[in-house]
Design a protein around this motif. Sequence first.
Motif, PDB file in Angstrom:
ATOM      1  N   HIS A   1       7.737 -12.237  -9.103  1.00 62.59           N
ATOM      2  CA  HIS A   1       7.245 -13.448  -8.443  1.00 62.59           C
ATOM      3  C   HIS A   1       5.769 -13.279  -8.125  1.00 62.59           C
ATOM      4  N   SER A   2       5.003 -14.318  -8.448  1.00 63.09           N
ATOM      5  CA  SER A   2       3.545 -14.300  -8.299  1.00 63.09           C
ATOM      6  C   SER A   2       2.973 -13.069  -9.004  1.00 63.09           C
ATOM      7  N   PRO A   3       3.060 -13.064 -10.336  1.00 59.61           N
ATOM      8  CA  PRO A   3       2.733 -11.868 -11.111  1.00 59.61           C
ATOM      9  C   PRO A   3       1.336 -11.287 -10.925  1.00 59.61           C
ATOM     10  N   PHE A   4       0.370 -12.094 -10.495  1.00 55.68           N
ATOM     11  CA  PHE A   4      -0.991 -11.577 -10.402  1.00 55.68           C
ATOM     12  C   PHE A   4      -1.388 -11.164  -9.004  1.00 55.68           C
ATOM     13  N   ILE A   5      -0.467 -11.253  -8.063  1.00 56.48           N
ATOM     14  CA  ILE A   5      -0.793 -10.802  -6.715  1.00 56.48           C
ATOM     15  C   ILE A   5      -0.817  -9.273  -6.741  1.00 56.48           C
ATOM     16  N   PRO A   6      -1.944  -8.707  -6.356  1.00 59.78           N
ATOM     17  CA  PRO A   6      -1.951  -7.251  -6.304  1.00 59.78           C
ATOM     18  C   PRO A   6      -1.079  -6.805  -5.132  1.00 59.78           C
ATOM     19  N   ILE A   7      -0.381  -5.843  -5.194  1.00 54.37           N
ATOM     20  CA  ILE A   7      -0.446  -4.700  -6.058  1.00 54.37           C
ATOM     21  C   ILE A   7       0.915  -4.491  -6.726  1.00 54.37           C
ATOM     22  N   LEU A   8       1.957  -4.706  -5.965  1.00 48.10           N
ATOM     23  CA  LEU A   8       3.314  -4.408  -6.427  1.00 48.10           C
ATOM     24  C   LEU A   8       3.673  -5.111  -7.741  1.00 48.10           C
ATOM     25  N   PRO A   9       3.492  -6.426  -7.879  1.00 50.74           N
ATOM     26  CA  PRO A   9       3.875  -7.081  -9.137  1.00 50.74           C
ATOM     27  C   PRO A   9       3.164  -6.512 -10.360  1.00 50.74           C
ATOM     28  N   LEU A  10       1.886  -6.226 -10.229  1.00 44.73           N
ATOM     29  CA  LEU A  10       1.135  -5.708 -11.369  1.00 44.73           C
ATOM     30  C   LEU A  10       1.585  -4.301 -11.765  1.00 44.73           C
ATOM     31  N   ILE A  11       1.887  -3.478 -10.784  1.00 43.52           N
ATOM     32  CA  ILE A  11       2.320  -2.108 -11.108  1.00 43.52           C
ATOM     33  C   ILE A  11       3.704  -2.120 -11.743  1.00 43.52           C
TER      34      ILE A  11
ATOM     35  N   PHE B   1       0.841  -1.189   0.000  1.00 46.68           N
ATOM     36  CA  PHE B   1       0.000   0.000   0.000  1.00 46.68           C
ATOM     37  C   PHE B   1       0.879   1.243   0.000  1.00 46.68           C
ATOM     38  N   ASP B   2       0.602   2.135  -0.932  1.00 45.17           N
ATOM     39  CA  ASP B   2       1.249   3.438  -0.979  1.00 45.17           C
ATOM     40  C   ASP B   2       0.464   4.253  -2.001  1.00 45.17           C
ATOM     41  N   LEU B   3      -0.036   5.401  -1.587  1.00 50.58           N
ATOM     42  CA  LEU B   3      -0.847   6.219  -2.483  1.00 50.58           C
ATOM     43  C   LEU B   3      -0.072   6.711  -3.711  1.00 50.58           C
ATOM     44  N   LYS B   4       1.250   6.738  -3.630  1.00 47.84           N
ATOM     45  CA  LYS B   4       2.079   7.196  -4.754  1.00 47.84           C
ATOM     46  C   LYS B   4       2.895   6.049  -5.345  1.00 47.84           C
ATOM     47  N   LEU B   5       2.408   4.808  -5.187  1.00 42.69           N
ATOM     48  CA  LEU B   5       3.181   3.646  -5.612  1.00 42.69           C
ATOM     49  C   LEU B   5       3.514   3.682  -7.103  1.00 42.69           C
ATOM     50  N   GLY B   6       2.554   4.006  -7.954  1.00 41.25           N
ATOM     51  CA  GLY B   6       2.816   4.052  -9.395  1.00 41.25           C
ATOM     52  C   GLY B   6       3.932   5.010  -9.747  1.00 41.25           C
ATOM     53  N   ARG B   7       3.892   6.204  -9.200  1.00 41.91           N
ATOM     54  CA  ARG B   7       4.929   7.201  -9.476  1.00 41.91           C
ATOM     55  C   ARG B   7       6.294   6.737  -8.964  1.00 41.91           C
ATOM     56  N   LYS B   8       6.296   6.133  -7.775  1.00 42.77           N
ATOM     57  CA  LYS B   8       7.562   5.656  -7.206  1.00 42.77           C
ATOM     58  C   LYS B   8       8.158   4.530  -8.044  1.00 42.77           C
ATOM     59  N   ILE B   9       7.306   3.636  -8.523  1.00 36.95           N
ATOM     60  CA  ILE B   9       7.788   2.526  -9.348  1.00 36.95           C
ATOM     61  C   ILE B   9       8.338   3.050 -10.676  1.00 36.95           C
ATOM     62  N   LYS B  10       7.609   3.958 -11.330  1.00 42.21           N
ATOM     63  CA  LYS B  10       8.094   4.531 -12.596  1.00 42.21           C
ATOM     64  C   LYS B  10       9.469   5.173 -12.402  1.00 42.21           C
ATOM     65  N   LYS B  11       9.626   5.929 -11.325  1.00 45.50           N
ATOM     66  CA  LYS B  11      10.906   6.593 -11.039  1.00 45.50           C
ATOM     67  C   LYS B  11      12.000   5.558 -10.772  1.00 45.50           C
ATOM     68  N   LEU B  12      11.672   4.547  -9.983  1.00 46.76           N
ATOM     69  CA  LEU B  12      12.643   3.501  -9.656  1.00 46.76           C
ATOM     70  C   LEU B  12      13.116   2.781 -10.921  1.00 46.76           C
ATOM     71  N   LEU B  13      12.198   2.381 -11.775  1.00 44.62           N
ATOM     72  CA  LEU B  13      12.572   1.662 -12.987  1.00 44.62           C
ATOM     73  C   LEU B  13      13.396   2.541 -13.923  1.00 44.62           C
ATOM     74  N   ARG B  14      13.062   3.801 -14.009  1.00 46.15           N
ATOM     75  CA  ARG B  14      13.813   4.738 -14.846  1.00 46.15           C
ATOM     76  C   ARG B  14      15.242   4.910 -14.314  1.00 46.15           C
ATOM     77  N   GLU B  15      15.385   5.041 -12.990  1.00 43.47           N
ATOM     78  CA  GLU B  15      16.702   5.269 -12.391  1.00 43.47           C
ATOM     79  C   GLU B  15      17.573   4.013 -12.391  1.00 43.47           C
ATOM     80  N   GLU B  16      16.983   2.866 -12.122  1.00 43.07           N
ATOM     81  CA  GLU B  16      17.761   1.632 -11.965  1.00 43.07           C
ATOM     82  C   GLU B  16      18.182   1.010 -13.296  1.00 43.07           C
ATOM     83  N   LYS B  17      17.390   1.188 -14.346  1.00 42.97           N
ATOM     84  CA  LYS B  17      17.720   0.652 -15.674  1.00 42.97           C
ATOM     85  C   LYS B  17      18.043  -0.852 -15.614  1.00 42.97           C
ATOM     86  N   PHE B  18      17.097  -1.632 -15.130  1.00 43.21           N
ATOM     87  CA  PHE B  18      17.300  -3.075 -15.033  1.00 43.21           C
ATOM     88  C   PHE B  18      17.410  -3.708 -16.418  1.00 43.21           C
ATOM     89  N   ASP B  19      18.238  -4.735 -16.532  1.00 41.08           N
ATOM     90  CA  ASP B  19      18.335  -5.502 -17.771  1.00 41.08           C
ATOM     91  C   ASP B  19      17.150  -6.455 -17.903  1.00 41.08           C
TER      92      ASP B  19
END
Length: 192
Positions: free
Chosen positions: A98-108, A75-93
């Motif tokens: 894990h457990s792709p359909f468990i809401p909320i973190l995996p789906l976002i 739970f985090d009201l700004k989770l989407g924004r935080k995830i977008k920023k994290l993925l942009r900064e980290e540049k994962f290959d």
Amino acid sequence: MKIGVVTEYYYPSLGGITEHVHHFCLEAKKLGHEPVIITSNAGEDPYIEEGNVRIIRIGKSLPVFSNGSIARITFDLKLGRKIKKLLREEKFDIIHVHSPFIPILPLIVQRYSETTTIGTFHTQFDSSMLLDIVKPYVKKYFDALDGRIAVSKLCIESIGRYFEGEYRIIPNGVDLDKFNPHHEKIAEFDDG
């Protein structure tokens, strides 16, 4: 390779997915990769040396009753924004969810991933009222996965009732340094 490992389940929450993620990351690091665990904040665990693998905790982990046990959601009201920023900064290959359909973190994370994304399915179940309800909404995430792993044939049978596709079975690993016949037996359990 820099691997973003996404899970709702990590220490101090105990369970099979937690162990799977933890030991996968330790082994990936030994092989020269850079695993980074992305999870929510469920509290600190004094027994885990978090320095072994980098952990990014986003949001708060909340327990919910699901499928006969206690599940966790972020739970985090700004989770989407935080995830977008994290993925942009980290540049994962690669992103490994894990457990792709468990809401909320995996789906976002899947929603905002712009790199190769792999999903590992861990759960065996007869039916899922939740999947009955959300199937039309999560099918696009299933279809967008670049690869699907299941830890057993039973997992494929369970998720396959809802989503047909190609899965690769990679069973849970066993730490052979810890569990092998060369260790001294535990006397109270050695009944021959």
